[in-house]
Design a protein around this motif. Sequence first.
Motif, short mmCIF file in Angstrom:
data_model
loop_
_atom_site.label_atom_id
_atom_site.label_comp_id
_atom_site.label_asym_id
_atom_site.label_seq_id
_atom_site.Cartn_x
_atom_site.Cartn_y
_atom_site.Cartn_z
N PHE A 103 0.94 -0.79 0.09
CA PHE A 103 -0.44 0.08 0.27
C PHE A 103 0.53 1.16 0.54
CE2 PHE A 103 -1.89 3.45 2.09
CZ PHE A 103 -3.21 3.76 1.46
N TRP A 104 2.03 1.06 1.61
CA TRP A 104 2.92 2.74 1.18
C TRP A 104 3.74 3.06 -0.02
CZ3 TRP A 104 0.00 5.18 5.25
CH2 TRP A 104 0.49 4.98 5.53
N ASN A 105 4.09 2.06 -0.55
CA ASN A 105 5.41 2.05 -2.13
C ASN A 105 4.10 2.29 -3.58
OD1 ASN A 105 6.72 1.61 -0.09
ND2 ASN A 105 7.62 -0.93 0.00
N ASN A 106 3.04 1.26 -3.49
CA ASN A 106 2.84 1.67 -4.66
C ASN A 106 1.02 1.83 -4.71
OD1 ASN A 106 4.64 -1.36 -4.24
ND2 ASN A 106 4.16 -1.40 -6.29
N ILE A 107 0.44 1.42 -4.45
CA ILE A 107 -1.25 1.99 -3.38
C ILE A 107 -1.44 3.31 -3.72
CG2 ILE A 107 -3.33 1.07 -2.98
CD1 ILE A 107 -2.47 -1.22 -3.06
N LEU A 108 -0.53 3.70 -3.22
CA LEU A 108 -0.53 5.21 -2.24
C LEU A 108 0.20 6.10 -3.07
CD1 LEU A 108 -1.29 7.57 -0.66
CD2 LEU A 108 0.51 6.71 0.61
N VAL A 109 1.39 5.34 -3.73
CA VAL A 109 1.77 6.14 -5.72
C VAL A 109 1.54 6.52 -5.91
CG1 VAL A 109 4.01 6.42 -6.38
CG2 VAL A 109 4.60 5.84 -4.16
N THR A 110 0.14 6.12 -6.51
CA THR A 110 -0.91 5.16 -8.02
C THR A 110 -1.28 6.74 -7.20
OG1 THR A 110 0.35 3.28 -8.35
CG2 THR A 110 -2.00 4.19 -8.91
N ARG A 111 -2.49 6.30 -6.22
CA ARG A 111 -3.45 7.14 -5.47
C ARG A 111 -2.95 8.45 -5.71
NH1 ARG A 111 -6.07 3.91 -1.32
NH2 ARG A 111 -6.93 1.89 -3.27
N LEU A 112 -1.79 9.17 -5.79
CA LEU A 112 -1.07 10.45 -5.23
C LEU A 112 -1.23 10.37 -6.93
CD1 LEU A 112 1.16 10.38 -2.59
CD2 LEU A 112 -0.58 11.12 -3.07
N ASN A 113 -0.96 9.98 -8.59
CA ASN A 113 -0.69 9.81 -9.58
C ASN A 113 -2.63 10.66 -9.81
OD1 ASN A 113 -0.77 10.50 -12.20
ND2 ASN A 113 -0.33 8.37 -12.65
N THR A 114 -2.60 12.51 -9.74
CA THR A 114 -3.98 12.39 -9.62
C THR A 114 -3.66 14.17 -10.13
OG1 THR A 114 -6.70 13.09 -9.14
CG2 THR A 114 -4.61 13.29 -8.05
N SER A 115 -5.06 14.99 -10.61
CA SER A 115 -4.56 16.54 -10.80
C SER A 115 -5.84 16.83 -9.95
CB SER A 115 -4.90 17.02 -12.45
OG SER A 115 -6.16 16.40 -12.56
N VAL A 116 -6.24 15.92 -9.12
CA VAL A 116 -7.84 16.49 -8.31
C VAL A 116 -7.02 17.15 -7.21
CG1 VAL A 116 -10.21 15.56 -7.53
CG2 VAL A 116 -8.85 14.72 -9.37
N ALA A 117 -7.67 18.60 -6.60
CA ALA A 117 -6.88 19.10 -5.82
C ALA A 117 -7.63 18.54 -4.35
CB ALA A 117 -6.08 20.47 -6.20
N SER A 118 -9.09 18.13 -4.64
CA SER A 118 -9.17 17.82 -3.24
C SER A 118 -9.37 16.35 -3.30
CB SER A 118 -10.69 18.06 -3.53
OG SER A 118 -11.23 16.83 -4.71
N SER A 119 -7.82 15.67 -3.50
CA SER A 119 -7.57 13.80 -3.23
C SER A 119 -8.03 14.23 -1.24
CB SER A 119 -6.84 13.72 -4.23
OG SER A 119 -5.59 12.31 -3.08
N PRO A 120 -7.75 13.24 -0.98
CA PRO A 120 -8.32 13.11 0.75
C PRO A 120 -6.15 12.83 0.56
CG PRO A 120 -8.87 11.18 -0.46
CD PRO A 120 -9.28 12.14 -1.37
N TYR A 121 -5.71 12.29 -0.68
CA TYR A 121 -4.81 11.90 -0.09
C TYR A 121 -3.60 12.91 -0.17
CZ TYR A 121 -5.88 7.16 -1.05
OH TYR A 121 -7.05 5.83 -1.02
N PHE A 122 -4.46 14.02 -0.88
CA PHE A 122 -3.10 15.57 -0.58
C PHE A 122 -3.33 16.06 0.75
CE2 PHE A 122 -3.10 19.80 -3.32
CZ PHE A 122 -1.74 19.34 -3.67
N ASN A 123 -4.46 15.64 0.55
CA ASN A 123 -5.10 16.91 1.98
C ASN A 123 -4.15 16.10 3.21
OD1 ASN A 123 -6.72 18.71 1.25
ND2 ASN A 123 -8.50 17.05 1.34
N LEU A 124 -3.95 14.62 3.26
CA LEU A 124 -3.21 13.99 4.06
C LEU A 124 -1.71 14.34 4.64
CD1 LEU A 124 -4.43 10.61 4.25
CD2 LEU A 124 -4.37 11.71 6.17
#
Length: 173
Positions: A10-31
């Motif tokens: 999750f930390w090394n692959n899935i989360l990195v993939t979820r950070l591949n977005t242009s959606v500034a309201s992404s919960p991962y970006f807020n984290l």
Amino acid sequence: MEEGELSEAFWNNILVTRLNTSVASSPYFNLFFMAQIKNGDKGFLSKVVEVKHLIEERGDIHHIFPKKYLQRNGISNRGHYNQIANYVYTQQEINIAIKDQSPKEYMLRMMEQCCTKQIKLGEIDDLNILKANLKENSVPLEIFEMEYDQYNEFLELRRRQMAQKIKEFYFSL
């Protein structure tokens, strides 16, 4: 449940993939911003102003690889140049001073500033403080040499560093 859901994959692959977005309201970006606030991290290229204060006062979200710089060099897809991995909080005057320069150009100015102690961009005048600031903002040190043709490499490196910061934040709770 935590071990199953939040594995190293999750930390090394899935989360990195979820950070591949242009959606500034992404919960991962807020984290990521929550981690910066908890750590008292400074804004990009700032010596004293914390990310917390920039958010509270609606500071500028800056493109590390400036949008106009990328557009001028053929990267015109809005979803690509507006990647959250290309965003940092910074002071307005820093954002204005960077304008549309390549990271290599404005980081050279920062290096010169650290040598001469003549402030022209932000207020950092010490190389160790500059490197610490880049780490706080999860900006890879490779930024000193990067231009538009290395943008995709930059995004991947930064997403990995952002994911690591989020992981450290999570385990500090």
